[in-house]
Design an enzyme around this catalytic site. Structure first.
Site, PDB file in Angstrom:
ATOM      1  N   CYS A 134       0.837  -1.211   0.000  1.00 55.64           N
ATOM      2  CA  CYS A 134       0.000   0.000   0.000  1.00 55.64           C
ATOM      3  C   CYS A 134       0.871   1.261   0.000  1.00 55.64           C
ATOM      4  CB  CYS A 134      -0.922  -0.012   1.218  1.00 55.64           C
ATOM      5  SG  CYS A 134      -1.900   1.493   1.358  1.00 55.64           S
ATOM      6  N   CYS A 137      -0.356   4.137   2.124  1.00 57.64           N
ATOM      7  CA  CYS A 137      -0.174   3.959   3.573  1.00 57.64           C
ATOM      8  C   CYS A 137       1.290   4.163   3.969  1.00 57.64           C
ATOM      9  CB  CYS A 137      -0.557   2.541   4.025  1.00 57.64           C
ATOM     10  SG  CYS A 137      -2.034   1.877   3.285  1.00 57.64           S
ATOM     11  N   ASP A 138       2.224   3.643   3.165  1.00 59.79           N
ATOM     12  CA  ASP A 138       3.605   3.520   3.636  1.00 59.79           C
ATOM     13  C   ASP A 138       4.635   4.321   2.847  1.00 59.79           C
ATOM     14  OD1 ASP A 138       2.702   1.720   5.566  1.00 59.79           O
ATOM     15  OD2 ASP A 138       2.831   0.043   4.182  1.00 59.79           O
TER      16      ASP A 138
END
Ligand code: NDP
Length: 311
Positions: A134, A137-138
């Site tokens: 992701c 997200c990261d």
């Protein structure tokens, strides 16, 4: 605690929320259980540019709009995850993570899909320590680093483009010599000077340190000449497609093509009367937000017809 409903919708992506809007307008007073990731896969994407009527919107914003629409239409939206589903009994029984039992006269399954992994031991070891599925997200954790992205579809190309916001260089590794992604995304990818593409190659191992756990690079194999090479990178984003989230129904509904729910042609009816499937849980072909929404609409109309025939 136990609750009764004419229509239980399981899942909160475009399919689930669209089914909720149509189910509410048919006065079925649906209950929608959102699952572990309310809003589904679109909540971990960035721009959505192919939702008709909206030139550009952030994925999470689109899902907030859909949820709001379902709520206003009359759906009871509950932030619980179904842990157990019994389709062998009628009315059907779903039990959620907080122990609530839902007794449902009809069910729309819209549990979607989840990211696939390469299946390497080293991938497992470094998940959360440099290996991710992701980018939204990261990605932030890899400022000015080199990142590898694995895959050749829309997700891989979108992730690579998004990661250029943080990284100094992106290496996209694809197992063939041409991409599956939409042409417009390919054009953006090829014209971005931060992105290098390595063709005909697969990842054999993710290399890293032990203490602390962190990624240092990857070993790839060129499939044309079998040559193995090591590349340095701090992050590895795996974007090789999705598998249907079918854990609740594997032994209860007919499945095909690697776990997707079988539906009758031009219908969302499954092998159990009264249970309908919509979106990525059944769609192995198109897998778009808008097609999922279309199936959600079909499922609600078919559930309504099923319920009226029960009377
Ligand atoms: P796709 O199935 O489209 O692509 C997966 C990619 O990963 C392919 O290039 C495939 O290679 C490669 N791959 C699969 N397994 C492996 C493996 N074991 N090792 C190495 N590479 C592998 O998945 P996506 O997640 O990209 O997209 C899923 C669906 O969602 C698609 O329909 C896509 O169009 C849609 N989508 C749409 C978006 C949009 O419209 N903006 C955004 C994101 C997704 P190969 O090509 O050789 O098969």
């Amino acid at each position: 605690m136990s609750k009764k409903t004419k229509l239980l919708i399981i899942g909160s992506g475009p399919a689930g929320y669209t089914a909720a809007v149509y189910g509410s307008r048919a006065l079925l007073k649906p209950i929608l259980l959102q699952g572990i990731q309310p809003g589904g896969q679109l909540t971990i994407t960035t721009e959505v540019e192919n939702w008709p009527g909206v030139k550009e919107i952030q994925g999470p914003d689109l899902m907030v709009n859909l949820e709001e629409h379902a709520k206003v239409a009359g759906t009871t939206i509950i932030n619980e995850t179904v842990n157990k589903l019994n389709l062998k009994k009628y009315p059907f029984i779903a039990i959620s993570d907080n122990g609530t039992e839902y007794e449902a006269d009809s069910i729309i399954l819209a549990t979607g899909a989840q990211a696939k992994w390469l299946g390497l031991k080293s991938e497992d070891k470094y998940k959360g320590f440099g290996v991710s599925a992701c980018a939204t997200c990261d990605g932030f954790f890899f400022k000015n680093e080199v990142i590898s992205v694995i895959g050749g579809g829309n997700t891989a190309v979108e992730e690579a483009l998004f990661l250029t916001n943080f990284a100094k260089k992106i290496i996209l590794i694809h197992r063939r010599d041409n991409l599956r992604a939409e042409k417009i995304l390919q054009k953006r990818l090829f014209s971005n000077s931060k992105i290098e593409v390595i063709w005909n190659s697969v990842v054999k191992e993710i290399i890293g340190t032990e203490n602390p756990l962190s990624v240092k690079g990857i070993r790839i194999q060129n499939l044309s000449n079998d040559k193995e090479t090591e590349l340095s990178c701090k992050g590895v984003f795996v974007a090789i497609g999705h598998a249907p989230s079918n854990e609740l129904i594997t032994d209860q509904l007919e499945l095909h093509n690697g776990g997707y729910v079988v539906t009758r042609p031009n219908s969302t009816e499954t092998s159990v009367p009264g249970v309908f499937a919509a979106g990525d849980i059944t769609d192995f072909k198109y897998r778009q937000a808008v097609t999922a929404a279309g199936m959600g609409c079909m499922a609600a109309l078919e559930a309504e017809k099923f319920l009226s025939e029960q009377k």
